[in-house]
Enzyme design. Sequence first.
Site, short mmCIF file in Angstrom:
data_model
loop_
_atom_site.label_atom_id
_atom_site.label_comp_id
_atom_site.label_asym_id
_atom_site.label_seq_id
_atom_site.Cartn_x
_atom_site.Cartn_y
_atom_site.Cartn_z
N GLU A 40 0.84 -1.19 0.00
CA GLU A 40 0.00 0.00 0.00
C GLU A 40 0.89 1.25 0.00
O GLU A 40 1.94 1.27 0.63
CB GLU A 40 -0.88 -0.01 1.25
N LYS A 115 -10.29 0.60 -2.79
CA LYS A 115 -10.38 0.15 -1.39
C LYS A 115 -11.77 0.43 -0.82
O LYS A 115 -12.26 1.56 -0.82
CB LYS A 115 -9.31 0.88 -0.58
N CYS A 157 -5.21 -3.73 3.00
CA CYS A 157 -4.95 -3.31 4.38
C CYS A 157 -6.16 -3.43 5.32
O CYS A 157 -6.50 -4.52 5.76
CB CYS A 157 -4.37 -1.90 4.37
#
Length: 282
Positions: A40, A115, A157
């Site tokens: 990321e 995301k 994440c």
Amino acid sequence: MSFAVIQMVSQSDVLANLAQARRLLERAAAGGAKLAVLPENFAAMGRRDVADIGRAEALGEGPILPWLKQTACDLTLWIVAGTLPLPPKDQPHAKSNACSLLIDDCGEVVARYDKLHLFDVDVADARGRYRESDDYAFGNNVVVADTPVGRLGLTVCYDLRFPELYSELRAAGAELITAPSAFTAVTGAAHWDVLIRARAIETQCYLLAAAQGGVHPGPRETYGHASIVDPWGQVLTQQDQGEAVLLAERNSSEQASIRARMPVVNHRRFFSQGAQRPASER
């Protein structure tokens, strides 16, 4: 069937980060990887001009997208481009998503994942307050794509804390799942290992968890511990801090055996709106 996950300690200088990433991707390709996962924020950490970076990339004026495409071609390597700020397609002036791109070995964008879960959290570290939604828009779609190493699901994440996403990826046929991350040192020490292993065990997928691992501008300290976890939940390889290239191979016959011996998909009792029920219950 080899793949790699990469750990970096990205800083604010985009060009310097790209040079570091290129060197690590070269190591992955030399090691036989057909696909490599960057962490990321691989191209920049600690920047406050996320909107400007994303707009420049969308307008074809930034360095990151051309670099990704050229590097994939040069190395004949599929790349999961961790995350970079990128507005929705054909909306260069809209708010950026935290975007994870899948680039094939000819430099073409095969898939885009924005995301879904943004890190709006208070953490007991030097920074204290994280609000990703200040800079990024929420994504909306679950993304799975075919690659040379298998059918690949894309996550990022903070997504690791939402197992329903991973159930959807498995229902969509995922055999491997990427999780490029920049976990804080505090939350990583508490939860990283258990989360990546749990997501692999639940889905019976390989979990490819690239990471940031060190000190960045901000101030920010990331946990590292980039890992590859197999479908039984075993950590095949891991790096605690600093830059690294981790390599592993997918054993598709062993994965099929695990799924046959413990057919958890057929045993599910709860289903989201789009999930596929087992044939016995249709």
